[in-house]
Design an enzyme around this catalytic site. Structure first.
Site, PDB file in Angstrom:
ATOM      1  N   HIS A 191      19.304  36.817  96.249  1.00  0.00           N
ATOM      2  CA  HIS A 191      18.774  35.463  96.043  1.00  0.00           C
ATOM      3  C   HIS A 191      17.782  35.154  97.158  1.00  0.00           C
ATOM      4  O   HIS A 191      17.985  35.533  98.302  1.00  0.00           O
ATOM      5  CB  HIS A 191      19.913  34.427  96.081  1.00  0.00           C
ATOM      6  CG  HIS A 191      19.530  33.131  95.447  1.00  0.00           C
ATOM      7  ND1 HIS A 191      18.814  32.180  96.115  1.00  0.00           N
ATOM      8  CD2 HIS A 191      19.738  32.657  94.201  1.00  0.00           C
ATOM      9  CE1 HIS A 191      18.621  31.142  95.309  1.00  0.00           C
ATOM     10  NE2 HIS A 191      19.155  31.415  94.135  1.00  0.00           N
ATOM     11  N   ASP A 227      24.123  34.345  88.185  1.00  0.00           N
ATOM     12  CA  ASP A 227      23.986  35.073  86.910  1.00  0.00           C
ATOM     13  C   ASP A 227      24.939  36.245  86.765  1.00  0.00           C
ATOM     14  O   ASP A 227      25.009  36.849  85.695  1.00  0.00           O
ATOM     15  CB  ASP A 227      22.546  35.591  86.787  1.00  0.00           C
ATOM     16  CG  ASP A 227      21.571  34.436  86.641  1.00  0.00           C
ATOM     17  OD1 ASP A 227      20.601  34.365  87.403  1.00  0.00           O
ATOM     18  OD2 ASP A 227      21.825  33.574  85.779  1.00  0.00           O
TER      19      ASP A 227
HETATM   20  C1  SDX Z   1      18.180  32.707  89.770  1.00  0.00           C
HETATM   21  O1  SDX Z   1      15.523  30.310  93.152  1.00  0.00           O
HETATM   22  C2  SDX Z   1      16.603  29.967  92.597  1.00  0.00           C
HETATM   23  O2  SDX Z   1      17.299  29.070  93.051  1.00  0.00           O
HETATM   24  C3  SDX Z   1      16.942  30.733  91.327  1.00  0.00           C
HETATM   25  C4  SDX Z   1      18.304  30.420  90.716  1.00  0.00           C
HETATM   26  C5  SDX Z   1      18.357  29.003  90.163  1.00  0.00           C
HETATM   27  O3  SDX Z   1      19.476  28.500  89.991  1.00  0.00           O
HETATM   28  O4  SDX Z   1      17.279  28.469  89.810  1.00  0.00           O
HETATM   29  O5  SDX Z   1      19.322  30.583  91.675  1.00  0.00           O
HETATM   30  C6  SDX Z   1      18.595  31.311  89.524  1.00  0.00           C
HETATM   31  O6  SDX Z   1      17.077  33.056  89.440  1.00  0.00           O
HETATM   32  C7  SDX Z   1      19.127  33.636  90.482  1.00  0.00           C
HETATM   33  C8  SDX Z   1      18.499  35.055  90.738  1.00  0.00           C
HETATM   34  C9  SDX Z   1      18.633  35.860  89.454  1.00  0.00           C
HETATM   35  N1  SDX Z   1      17.872  37.124  89.566  1.00  0.00           N
HETATM   36  C10 SDX Z   1      18.532  38.308  89.659  1.00  0.00           C
HETATM   37  O7  SDX Z   1      19.752  38.422  89.716  1.00  0.00           O
HETATM   38  C11 SDX Z   1      17.594  39.520  89.609  1.00  0.00           C
HETATM   39  C12 SDX Z   1      17.964  40.482  90.743  1.00  0.00           C
HETATM   40  N2  SDX Z   1      17.622  39.848  92.012  1.00  0.00           N
HETATM   41  C13 SDX Z   1      16.340  40.197  92.619  1.00  0.00           C
HETATM   42  O8  SDX Z   1      15.297  40.364  91.699  1.00  0.00           O
HETATM   43  C14 SDX Z   1      16.027  39.353  93.861  1.00  0.00           C
HETATM   44  O9  SDX Z   1      17.178  39.321  94.603  1.00  0.00           O
HETATM   45  C15 SDX Z   1      15.501  37.948  93.707  1.00  0.00           C
HETATM   46  C16 SDX Z   1      14.288  37.883  92.836  1.00  0.00           C
HETATM   47  C17 SDX Z   1      16.550  37.043  93.151  1.00  0.00           C
HETATM   48  C18 SDX Z   1      15.122  37.437  95.106  1.00  0.00           C
HETATM   49  O10 SDX Z   1      14.077  38.229  95.534  1.00  0.00           O
HETATM   50  P1  SDX Z   1      13.367  37.978  96.960  1.00  0.00           P
HETATM   51  O11 SDX Z   1      13.975  36.830  97.657  1.00  0.00           O
HETATM   52  O12 SDX Z   1      11.898  37.985  96.743  1.00  0.00           O
HETATM   53  O13 SDX Z   1      13.831  39.228  97.792  1.00  0.00           O
HETATM   54  P2  SDX Z   1      13.077  40.595  97.799  1.00  0.00           P
HETATM   55  O14 SDX Z   1      12.735  40.997  96.404  1.00  0.00           O
HETATM   56  O15 SDX Z   1      11.987  40.530  98.809  1.00  0.00           O
HETATM   57  O16 SDX Z   1      14.249  41.562  98.288  1.00  0.00           O
HETATM   58  C19 SDX Z   1      14.511  41.751  99.668  1.00  0.00           C
HETATM   59  C20 SDX Z   1      15.083  43.176  99.721  1.00  0.00           C
HETATM   60  C21 SDX Z   1      14.170  44.209  99.105  1.00  0.00           C
HETATM   61  O17 SDX Z   1      14.499  45.455  99.729  1.00  0.00           O
HETATM   62  P3  SDX Z   1      13.363  46.146 100.704  1.00  0.00           P
HETATM   63  O18 SDX Z   1      12.173  46.447  99.812  1.00  0.00           O
HETATM   64  O19 SDX Z   1      13.044  45.113 101.751  1.00  0.00           O
HETATM   65  O20 SDX Z   1      14.036  47.377 101.248  1.00  0.00           O
HETATM   66  O21 SDX Z   1      16.285  43.247  98.951  1.00  0.00           O
HETATM   67  C22 SDX Z   1      16.077  44.133  97.854  1.00  0.00           C
HETATM   68  C23 SDX Z   1      14.595  44.299  97.673  1.00  0.00           C
HETATM   69  O22 SDX Z   1      14.295  45.552  97.070  1.00  0.00           O
HETATM   70  N3  SDX Z   1      16.692  43.496  96.697  1.00  0.00           N
HETATM   71  C24 SDX Z   1      17.440  44.132  95.799  1.00  0.00           C
HETATM   72  C25 SDX Z   1      17.879  43.144  94.915  1.00  0.00           C
HETATM   73  N4  SDX Z   1      17.383  41.947  95.289  1.00  0.00           N
HETATM   74  C26 SDX Z   1      16.641  42.179  96.380  1.00  0.00           C
HETATM   75  N5  SDX Z   1      17.759  45.432  95.672  1.00  0.00           N
HETATM   76  C27 SDX Z   1      18.549  45.742  94.630  1.00  0.00           C
HETATM   77  N6  SDX Z   1      19.035  44.831  93.728  1.00  0.00           N
HETATM   78  C28 SDX Z   1      18.717  43.540  93.839  1.00  0.00           C
HETATM   79  N7  SDX Z   1      19.167  42.646  92.954  1.00  0.00           N
END
Ligand code: SDX
Length: 426
Positions: free
Chosen positions: A304, A361
């Site tokens: 998140h 989720d």
């Molecule tokens: C919702 O914003 C809100 O409040 C949203 C929400 C709401 O109520 O409105 O809470 C609802 O959208 C919840 C999130 C649902 N999405 C998912 O579950 C999809 C999986 N999650 C990721 O796509 C990600 O965690 C995000 C999009 C939710 C957040 O992404 P960020 O904050 O941009 O973080 P990032 O992508 O920069 O990740 C930081 C690191 C990275 O690793 P490095 O490249 O630095 O080594 O963490 C890794 C990412 O690759 N990472 C994950 C991951 N989420 C982040 N790696 C594996 N699996 C994941 N789910």
């Protein structure tokens, strides 16, 4: 009013930037002075940018705290009804008995939709994704409420909020019925909000004595509450940006639905179930986790932007999941698989170092599946519930003077060059 100031020194000149404190959370530094210095701030993904002031929802990502108008989400989810939470998001406080009765009655009066709206569904293929239908049909509401809707009129804004909250369950159920080829069910206003939705989803005209299961109804209502609002997330920011142009509010909500659909946002609940299907069994978890670590796939339902600790909604969702599966006597292997994934992820350095925890989720899909809701409808349920949050932010924006949202950019394209005739181009 600014409480104190930060000093920006650029090109040998000092600029005083006002710092303003909120009631909770980080203070903000007002950056308008950057313009005078000839600079923009640069913050892709808005990692550290507050484009608005709001009183609706507060999130402390470090503590895993979520407050709606100051009320903790677990207390609301376990004690309030969704419509009480919707009232609080809009009006600032939970309703007293009289306000609650009045609000519920207003919602009841507006659960129906114009019969002509049915025709919009017929333009979609039967197998159209229900989120595609919702974007289209909710956007179409702007055609039914436009000529005599003046967004500068507070009463018009209030009735718009009532209409949207009241009609979303009806439209959501219609998008499901359409995909099944079953007749649309008219709302029954002797049912409460969640019962009415489940009735419109699963009853047929022959079900004259339709009854819902109290555990399922309560769980549905709780799921609505857990998805009601979440500060300036991508879809809420979309609604605010669209609303900042003075656009029709139904069109703004349709824009929010479109933004929510993405798998990184509200579409994740559907993606979690697809992921669990792909993994298949607990034995396959280690291999799947290697794919996650090599960044081939993401662990959907994890991570998140704000929560760098547990998502408090996921905790309540997990408790609800246990209650529903227990009450229905369902032993869903997907729950066991999800719990195995969570256990491994919470112990694995890859996830721990990146503060990746289950979000709202991760467990919601398992409950929705147990209730009998198809995966394709999961994000529709999210959109239904988030409508109260979206419209409360739209109302908040319109409650005071606001400027059109117009971000700038870091330009790295071609510098000035003259036109070249086609015969002279290489
Ligand atoms: C919702 O914003 C809100 O409040 C949203 C929400 C709401 O109520 O409105 O809470 C609802 O959208 C919840 C999130 C649902 N999405 C998912 O579950 C999809 C999986 N999650 C990721 O796509 C990600 O965690 C995000 C999009 C939710 C957040 O992404 P960020 O904050 O941009 O973080 P990032 O992508 O920069 O990740 C930081 C690191 C990275 O690793 P490095 O490249 O630095 O080594 O963490 C890794 C990412 O690759 N990472 C994950 C991951 N989420 C982040 N790696 C594996 N699996 C994941 N789910």
């Amino acid at each position: 009013m600014a409480d104190n100031q930060a000093t920006l020194t650029v090109d040998g000149k000092d600029y005083q930037l006002p710092i303003t404190e909120g009631t909770l959370g980080p203070s903000v530094i007002e950056v308008a002075a950057f313009q005078k210095a000839g600079y923009w701030t640069y913050d892709p993904g808005f990692m550290a940018t507050a484009p608005v002031e709001s009183k609706i929802t507060f999130i402390d990502g470090g503590k895993g705290e979520l407050l709606h108008r100051g009320y903790p989400i677990d207390q609301l989810a376990n004690n309030a009804e969704y419509l009480e939470v919707a009232y609080a998001l809009i009006h600032g406080d939970l309703p007293n008995a009289e306000q609650k009765a009045d609000f519920y009655e207003k919602i009841r009066q507006h659960t129906g939709v114009h019969d002509q709206l049915r025709k919009f569904f017929e333009g979609f293929r039967r197998d159209a994704h229900p989120m595609a239908i919702m974007v289209g049909v909710v956007g179409a509401l702007s055609a039914f409420y436009h000529e005599n809707l003046d967004v500068s009129n507070e009463e018009h804004r209030e009735i718009t909020a009532i209409r949207l909250i009241a009609k979303m369950p009806t439209l959501a159920a219609m998008s499901y019925k359409y995909s099944k080829g079953e007749p649309f069910m008219y709302p029954r206003n002797d049912f409460n909000y969640a019962e009415n939705f489940l009735y419109m989803m699963f009853a047929t005209p022959a079900d004259v004595d339709y009854k819902t299961n109290d555990v399922i109804t309560r769980a549905m209502d709780k799921i609505f509450t857990l998805h009601a609002d979440h500060e300036q997330n991508a879809s809420t920011s979309t609604v605010r940006l669209a609303g900042s142009t003075g656009a029709n509010p139904y069109a703004c909500i349709a824009a929010g639905i479109a933004a929510l659909w993405g798998p990184s946002h509200g579409g994740a609940n559907e993606a979690v179930l697809e992921m669990l299907d792909e993994i298949g069994s607990v034995e396959n978890v280690p291999e799947f986790m290697e794919k996650v670590k090599s960044r081939e796939v993401k662990l959907m339902g994890f991570g998140h932007r704000v929560y760098k600790n547990f998502d408090p909604r996921a905790q309540v969702m997990k408790e609800t999941c246990d209650e529903v599966l227990d009450a229905l006597g369902i032993n869903d292997p997907k729950l066991e698989l999800a719990m195995a994934l969570e256990k491994i992820a919470l112990e694995d350095p890859f996830f721990v170092e990146r503060n990746l925890y289950p979000n709202v989720d991760f467990y919601s899909g398992i409950i929705l599946k147990a209730i009998g809701i198809p995966t394709s409808m999961f994000t529709v349920i999210f959109a239904l519930a988030r409508t109260s949050g979206w419209i409360s932010h739209w109302l908040e924006m319109h409650s005071a003077p606001f400027k059109i949202g117009r971000p700038r950019q870091l330009y790295t394209g071609e510098t000035h060059r003259d036109f070249v005739k086609v015969e002279d181009r290489k």
